[in-house]
Design an enzyme around this catalytic site. Structure first.
Site, PDB file in Angstrom:
ATOM      1  N   TYR B 140     -25.697 -11.098 -55.176  1.00 36.93           N
ATOM      2  CA  TYR B 140     -24.303 -11.544 -55.100  1.00 36.93           C
ATOM      3  C   TYR B 140     -23.628 -11.000 -53.836  1.00 36.93           C
ATOM      4  O   TYR B 140     -23.241 -11.734 -52.959  1.00 36.93           O
ATOM      5  CB  TYR B 140     -23.519 -11.031 -56.321  1.00 36.93           C
ATOM      6  CG  TYR B 140     -23.618 -11.859 -57.574  1.00 36.93           C
ATOM      7  CD1 TYR B 140     -24.720 -12.659 -57.843  1.00 36.93           C
ATOM      8  CD2 TYR B 140     -22.582 -11.833 -58.509  1.00 36.93           C
ATOM      9  CE1 TYR B 140     -24.796 -13.396 -59.011  1.00 36.93           C
ATOM     10  CE2 TYR B 140     -22.653 -12.569 -59.683  1.00 36.93           C
ATOM     11  CZ  TYR B 140     -23.752 -13.350 -59.930  1.00 36.93           C
ATOM     12  OH  TYR B 140     -23.812 -14.074 -61.081  1.00 36.93           O
ATOM     13  N   SER B 141     -23.512  -9.646 -53.805  1.00 37.03           N
ATOM     14  CA  SER B 141     -22.700  -9.019 -52.756  1.00 37.03           C
ATOM     15  C   SER B 141     -23.303  -9.221 -51.373  1.00 37.03           C
ATOM     16  O   SER B 141     -24.515  -9.253 -51.210  1.00 37.03           O
ATOM     17  CB  SER B 141     -22.579  -7.527 -53.022  1.00 37.03           C
ATOM     18  OG  SER B 141     -22.099  -7.306 -54.306  1.00 37.03           O
ATOM     19  N   SER B 173     -29.497  -4.209 -56.297  1.00 41.06           N
ATOM     20  CA  SER B 173     -30.205  -3.197 -57.083  1.00 41.06           C
ATOM     21  C   SER B 173     -31.629  -3.633 -57.354  1.00 41.06           C
ATOM     22  O   SER B 173     -31.860  -4.760 -57.796  1.00 41.06           O
ATOM     23  CB  SER B 173     -29.500  -2.955 -58.413  1.00 41.06           C
ATOM     24  OG  SER B 173     -28.236  -2.406 -58.195  1.00 41.06           O
ATOM     25  N   GLU B 256     -22.688  -9.026 -67.540  1.00 32.64           N
ATOM     26  CA  GLU B 256     -22.920  -7.784 -66.811  1.00 32.64           C
ATOM     27  C   GLU B 256     -21.921  -6.712 -67.223  1.00 32.64           C
ATOM     28  O   GLU B 256     -22.276  -5.572 -67.475  1.00 32.64           O
ATOM     29  CB  GLU B 256     -22.826  -8.044 -65.303  1.00 32.64           C
ATOM     30  CG  GLU B 256     -23.075  -6.785 -64.477  1.00 32.64           C
ATOM     31  CD  GLU B 256     -23.054  -7.042 -62.969  1.00 32.64           C
ATOM     32  OE1 GLU B 256     -22.708  -8.161 -62.561  1.00 32.64           O
ATOM     33  OE2 GLU B 256     -23.383  -6.114 -62.230  1.00 32.64           O
ATOM     34  N   GLU B 387     -10.363  -1.353 -59.787  1.00 28.96           N
ATOM     35  CA  GLU B 387      -9.139  -2.020 -59.320  1.00 28.96           C
ATOM     36  C   GLU B 387      -9.199  -3.517 -59.648  1.00 28.96           C
ATOM     37  O   GLU B 387      -8.195  -4.112 -60.053  1.00 28.96           O
ATOM     38  CB  GLU B 387      -8.965  -1.816 -57.804  1.00 28.96           C
ATOM     39  CG  GLU B 387      -8.607  -0.389 -57.397  1.00 28.96           C
ATOM     40  CD  GLU B 387      -9.773   0.585 -57.494  1.00 28.96           C
ATOM     41  OE1 GLU B 387     -10.934   0.133 -57.474  1.00 28.96           O
ATOM     42  OE2 GLU B 387      -9.523   1.801 -57.610  1.00 28.96           O
TER      43      GLU B 387
HETATM   44  C1  FAD Z   1     -24.691   1.279 -57.870  1.00 28.26           C
HETATM   45  C2  FAD Z   1     -24.348  -0.097 -57.455  1.00 28.26           C
HETATM   46  C3  FAD Z   1     -25.189  -1.145 -57.758  1.00 28.26           C
HETATM   47  C4  FAD Z   1     -24.896  -2.451 -57.342  1.00 28.26           C
HETATM   48  N1  FAD Z   1     -25.767  -3.448 -57.639  1.00 28.26           N
HETATM   49  C5  FAD Z   1     -25.535  -4.709 -57.162  1.00 28.26           C
HETATM   50  C6  FAD Z   1     -26.468  -5.752 -57.366  1.00 28.26           C
HETATM   51  O1  FAD Z   1     -27.491  -5.555 -57.979  1.00 28.26           O
HETATM   52  N2  FAD Z   1     -26.219  -6.960 -56.858  1.00 28.26           N
HETATM   53  C7  FAD Z   1     -25.071  -7.232 -56.174  1.00 28.26           C
HETATM   54  O2  FAD Z   1     -24.879  -8.352 -55.754  1.00 28.26           O
HETATM   55  N3  FAD Z   1     -24.148  -6.258 -55.960  1.00 28.26           N
HETATM   56  C8  FAD Z   1     -24.365  -5.001 -56.432  1.00 28.26           C
HETATM   57  N4  FAD Z   1     -23.442  -3.986 -56.197  1.00 28.26           N
HETATM   58  C9  FAD Z   1     -22.293  -4.302 -55.362  1.00 28.26           C
HETATM   59  C10 FAD Z   1     -20.949  -4.291 -56.067  1.00 28.26           C
HETATM   60  O3  FAD Z   1     -20.802  -5.410 -56.882  1.00 28.26           O
HETATM   61  C11 FAD Z   1     -19.869  -4.204 -54.984  1.00 28.26           C
HETATM   62  O4  FAD Z   1     -20.015  -2.967 -54.341  1.00 28.26           O
HETATM   63  C12 FAD Z   1     -18.489  -4.314 -55.551  1.00 28.26           C
HETATM   64  O5  FAD Z   1     -18.230  -5.601 -56.025  1.00 28.26           O
HETATM   65  C13 FAD Z   1     -17.419  -3.924 -54.525  1.00 28.26           C
HETATM   66  O6  FAD Z   1     -17.568  -4.595 -53.313  1.00 28.26           O
HETATM   67  P1  FAD Z   1     -17.574  -3.791 -51.924  1.00 28.26           P
HETATM   68  O7  FAD Z   1     -18.595  -2.750 -52.033  1.00 28.26           O
HETATM   69  O8  FAD Z   1     -17.678  -4.770 -50.846  1.00 28.26           O
HETATM   70  O9  FAD Z   1     -16.157  -3.077 -51.860  1.00 28.26           O
HETATM   71  P2  FAD Z   1     -14.795  -3.742 -51.385  1.00 28.26           P
HETATM   72  O10 FAD Z   1     -14.585  -5.020 -52.082  1.00 28.26           O
HETATM   73  O11 FAD Z   1     -14.712  -3.732 -49.909  1.00 28.26           O
HETATM   74  O12 FAD Z   1     -13.765  -2.696 -51.973  1.00 28.26           O
HETATM   75  C14 FAD Z   1     -13.292  -1.525 -51.293  1.00 28.26           C
HETATM   76  C15 FAD Z   1     -12.096  -0.967 -52.055  1.00 28.26           C
HETATM   77  O13 FAD Z   1     -11.027  -1.909 -52.027  1.00 28.26           O
HETATM   78  C16 FAD Z   1     -10.607  -2.208 -53.332  1.00 28.26           C
HETATM   79  N5  FAD Z   1     -10.159  -3.594 -53.414  1.00 28.26           N
HETATM   80  C17 FAD Z   1     -10.794  -4.690 -52.986  1.00 28.26           C
HETATM   81  N6  FAD Z   1     -10.116  -5.794 -53.304  1.00 28.26           N
HETATM   82  C18 FAD Z   1      -9.017  -5.391 -53.988  1.00 28.26           C
HETATM   83  C19 FAD Z   1      -7.919  -6.059 -54.582  1.00 28.26           C
HETATM   84  N7  FAD Z   1      -7.807  -7.375 -54.603  1.00 28.26           N
HETATM   85  N8  FAD Z   1      -6.979  -5.312 -55.184  1.00 28.26           N
HETATM   86  C20 FAD Z   1      -7.079  -3.954 -55.196  1.00 28.26           C
HETATM   87  N9  FAD Z   1      -8.081  -3.276 -54.643  1.00 28.26           N
HETATM   88  C21 FAD Z   1      -9.049  -3.979 -54.039  1.00 28.26           C
HETATM   89  C22 FAD Z   1     -11.819  -1.961 -54.203  1.00 28.26           C
HETATM   90  O14 FAD Z   1     -11.471  -1.725 -55.553  1.00 28.26           O
HETATM   91  C23 FAD Z   1     -12.416  -0.743 -53.535  1.00 28.26           C
HETATM   92  O15 FAD Z   1     -11.769   0.401 -53.999  1.00 28.26           O
HETATM   93  C24 FAD Z   1     -23.724  -2.697 -56.613  1.00 28.26           C
HETATM   94  C25 FAD Z   1     -22.861  -1.635 -56.327  1.00 28.26           C
HETATM   95  C26 FAD Z   1     -23.167  -0.345 -56.723  1.00 28.26           C
HETATM   96  C27 FAD Z   1     -22.222   0.763 -56.401  1.00 28.26           C
END
Ligand code: FAD
Lengths: 380, 402
Positions: B140-141, B173, B256, B387
């Site tokens: 996804y991400s 992951s 999930e 959030e």
């Molecule tokens: C251990 C782990 C396993 C994972 N496994 C997978 C996986 O298997 N497959 C996959 O696809 N992804 C996976 N992820 C990714 C995960 O889904 C993303 O990290 C998550 O959705 C956040 O995206 P980002 O890291 O880009 O952070 P960002 O979206 O950049 O967020 C940064 C900060 O900004 C805040 N923020 C962002 N938008 C808003 C808003 N609208 N309002 C308020 N605050 C906001 C967030 O809450 C966060 O604090 C995993 C992540 C972790 C930590």
């Protein structure tokens, strides 16, 4: 179903909600206050509530009651809490009927419960003393043997609905040291007894409380409730149930304050937009919602445990009282903050919720007290 | 009816007693809370366990369809009714049997295919999932699309009967251990961002897929960067309609989130924080001597009681046919925040022994607690950050304006 209301319970709750919304909205609390009403509530309204059977909820059928449980009572108390209804359901059902039932004293039950069930008599519990904080065992009021009866001296504080009660159940020390569990005896005393003086206490949250002075009050042997020296056990049982009842009220307080605040977030505009669009406020609202849902579970869990005599009941009572105290206070504070200036005015109702929440938190042990009690019960 | 269930319980119990290998039963107190032990099957081509019982237990359970007890038999499931599946779960817990198979196949992509997959896809993938033959990862991400998932850029262009994928996924992951990926791709770059997305499946051995593990603050490397360069995916591996992938994504996120909030069931009979406090805080034989930590532990324990009661309440409501109420939206948020507090408290309780990373001078339980604490920080990021959960509650449950 342990934590989901059944149809009868749901009906009871909806009936209470509808009645209260129509007849006792929170605005009535201010008019009662401003009219200088002595007991803080309306006797005619209380009679109507009695007709609906609310004071009879916990009373056994053989004494003219409905013989339902804490779950049912708390359904109604939650609705009371939502609108800060001042009528003395909490006192009557939990401190009056509740103490009689906990003592399992058949003669007193037979004499008093039928009147309590119909709302014609109001019985309350006078146990708390200035300086005892949350220790319900700490009792300086003394009862001395006098022939076949007793003479009682002491002072009780913050007696729920004491100003209007017909009878008091008073805890007094007949033996032991000030904070001992054993040696506390409960007495049923008429409000009109010679030597008993009731003084209204003015409290921040508009709940009727009274100072009860006992100066050489004479009672006969039959005034003893339960058996001599065993009042400590009874008090613990009563206060457990009362704590859950108050928790249900606090859950209602939190819901009432939250509803009002949410409405404001959807109507008040600043910077050309509704203030509910601001994420700083949205997140706090969502957190408060989370706390309220957890509080609801805590109340339902404690009621279920008490109604089924589960061994974890005492722990769950403390879970409920701690959680609901924190949630209700938070809902009051957040409510004021999110209303801005208007939230600080006496004219607005949100302040009533904040005051009631704080007062209830400080009654029967605050959150820290109940966390400590939970730890003790769990052996740590 | 009741009779039939009792018989089912009897049969299940004796089957489990006879067939579950001793080493696949949890020894009390050996499992670190919130972490599944290594000795459980995740399935797939890359799996190797030193203990042969892992494979035996998986094969035995899969043969009966009990790795996915509720799925239809024709797809490799157990075809059990809900009450039967509940009994199976109870009996497994009673004997402390480890799950025979875990992973995204059973909890995420399987349920999605059951609901939205074509008949051919169900027949092809579900039996393999049940037997633990393929392990799945979630693509996804992307570097530029996290919380704003719908902003994803990985391109999929239809060329003949195949989609050609180009782009980069991140935080995937177990991508390095997985056989297949379910992925969100952009199939219509001109449509509004939610409507140009397509959900598809592909084999990680397809040419053009490169995976690079990324170490976490906890030392392990469970997640990866995944690079896609001209990866060719047959058209029949699209799930649901083309450009309707966002619906799939949302359906799957629901699975999930409920999974994430359920994994924190440490052993109920024991309070590990209290046990640790007795060990690490001198003079705590009766009451925990540090009043502030004692209060914190009580708070955590009580919060867990409230969460468990809320989960029980939701399950009861579901049983009598109520839609999941608003209370269920709080689980992901609250459970993960609670787990962060809980694991942090464990390290605080250990005091200086909580400095350990590995090797001499520390017990395995101590270094494990440190890693659990660090890993838990991710709980409120993965699967939608806290959030984002609060945004969802505010919008969907409280009806607050945008
Ligand atoms: C251990 C782990 C396993 C994972 N496994 C997978 C996986 O298997 N497959 C996959 O696809 N992804 C996976 N992820 C990714 C995960 O889904 C993303 O990290 C998550 O959705 C956040 O995206 P980002 O890291 O880009 O952070 P960002 O979206 O950049 O967020 C940064 C900060 O900004 C805040 N923020 C962002 N938008 C808003 C808003 N609208 N309002 C308020 N605050 C906001 C967030 O809450 C966060 O604090 C995993 C992540 C972790 C930590």
């Amino acid at each position: 179903m342990a934590y989901v209301l059944n149809e009868d319970q749901q009906l009871l709750k909806t009936t209470a909600a509808d009645f209260i919304k129509k007849e006792c909205p929170v605005s009535r609390l201010r008019s009662l206050r401003d009219s200088g009403n002595a007991g803080g509530f309306d006797r005619a309204m209380w009679s109507r509530m009695a007709e609906l059977g609310w004071p009879a909820i916990l009373v056994p059928e053989r004494h003219g009651g409905l013989e339902m449980g804490m779950t049912e009572l708390c359904c109604v108390l939650e609705e009371f809490g939502k609108n800060l209804v001042p009528e003395p359901l909490f006192t009557s059902a939990l401190l009056g009927a509740g103490t009689l039932l906990a003592a399992a004293d058949e003669p007193h039950c037979a004499a008093l419960l039928p009147e309590i069930a119909t709302g014609s008599s109001l019985v309350t519990l006078a146990y708390h003393e200035r300086g005892s904080r949350y220790d319900f065992l700490r009792t300086t009021t003394r009862a001395r043997k006098h022939g076949l009866g007793w003479i009682i001296d002491g002072e009780k504080s913050l007696v729920f609905d004491g100003y209007v009660a017909d009878k008091f159940i008073v805890s007094a020390r007949t033996d032991g040291g000030v904070a001992d569990r054993d040696g506390i005896t409960l007495f049923v005393i008429d409000a009109g007894a010679a030597g008993l003086t009731v003084t209204k206490q003015s409290t921040m949250h508009l709940r009727d409380h009274a100072l009860v002075l006992l100066a050489g009050v004479e009672v006969n042997g039959a005034a003893v409730l339960g058996s001599e020296g065993c009042g400590g056990e009874i008090l613990e049982d009563v206060l457990d149930r009362a704590s859950v009842g108050l928790s249900a009220e606090m859950l209602g307080n939190a819901e009432g304050a939250f509803e009002m605040t949410l409405e404001y977030l959807k109507t008040r505009k600043q910077f050309g937009v509704l203030i509910g669009t601001f994420q700083a406020l949205k997140h706090r609202a969502a957190e408060l919602f989370t706390e309220i849902e957890l509080s609801r579970s805590a109340v339902l869990g404690a009621c279920h445990a008490l109604d089924h005599g589960l061994p974890e009941a005492r722990s769950l009572v403390s879970v409920a009282k701690a959680r609901c105290s924190d949630t209700a206070v938070l809902a009051g504070y957040e409510g004021i903050q999110m209303h801005g200036g208007i939230g600080m005015t006496d004219e607005h109702e949100i302040g009533f919720y904040a005051k009631r929440a704080k007062a209830s938190e400080l009654t029967f042990g605050d959150a820290a007290y109940h966390r400590d009690r939970f730890a003790r019960l769990a052996g740590f | 009816m009741a009779d039939h269930l009792e018989q089912f319980r009897e049969r299940t119990r004796s089957w489990l007693e006879q067939n579950c290998p001793q080493s696949m039963r949890v020894q009390p107190g050996t499992r670190a809370p919130g972490e599944l032990s290594d000795e459980v099957a995740w399935g797939g081509r890359n799996e190797h366990h030193t203990n042969p019982d892992v494979a035996t237990w998986l094969a035995l359970m899969a043969e009966r369809g009990w790795t996915a007890p509720l799925w239809p038999k024709e797809y490799g499931g157990g075809g059990l009714s809900k009450p039967e599946a509940k009994i199976l779960g109870e009996e497994m817990r009673r004997l402390r049997c480890k799950p025979a198979l875990v992973g995204f196949g059973l909890t995420m992509i399987g349920p999605l295919l059951l609901e939205h997959g074509s008949e051919a896809q169900k027949k092809r993938f579900l039996p393999e999932v049940c037997r633990g033959e393929i392990r799945w990862c979630q693509g996804y991400s992307e570097p530029g699309a996290g919380s704003d998932l719908a902003g994803l850029q990985t391109k999929a262009e239809l060329v003949g009967d195949e989609y050609v994928l180009n782009g980069q996924k991140v935080w995937t992951s177990y991508a390095d251990k997985s056989d297949w990926m379910f992925i969100l791709t952009r199939t219509d770059p001109d449509a509004p961002k939610h409507t140009g997305i397509t959900f598809m499946l592909f084999d990680m051995e397809t040419p053009g897929v490169t995976v690079r593990p990324i170490p976490l603050i906890s030392g392990a490397s469970p997640f990866c960067e995944t690079f896609l360069e001209d990866v060719r995916v047959p058209k029949d591996q699209v799930v649901g309609d083309v450009n309707n992938g966002w619906t799939m994504a949302k359906a799957l996120l629901g699975h999930e989130r409920s999974m994430i909030s359920e994994i924190f069931n440490e052993e109920r009979e024991r309070n590990l924080a209290v046990e640790a406090a007795r060990k690490y805080i001198p003079g705590s034989e009766e009451r925990i001597a540090d009043a502030s930590l004692r209060d914190g532990i009580a708070q955590l324990t009580m919060d867990k009681v409230c969460l468990d009661l809320t989960i029980a309440r939701t399950k009861e409501a579901a049983k009598i046919g109520h839609q999941p109420g608003p209370e269920s939206s709080i689980f992901k948020y609250y459970a993960t925040e609670l787990n962060k507090r809980r694991t942090a408290t464990m390290v605080s309780i250990m005091g200086p022994q909580g400095l350990g990373w590995e090797g001499e001078g520390f017990e395995p339980s101590e270094t494990q607690a440190v890693k659990n604490w660090l890993r838990a920080r991710g709980n409120s990021i993965e699967g939608g950050t806290s959030e984002i959960q609060l945004n969802i509650i505010a919008k969907r449950v409280l009806g607050l304006p945008d």
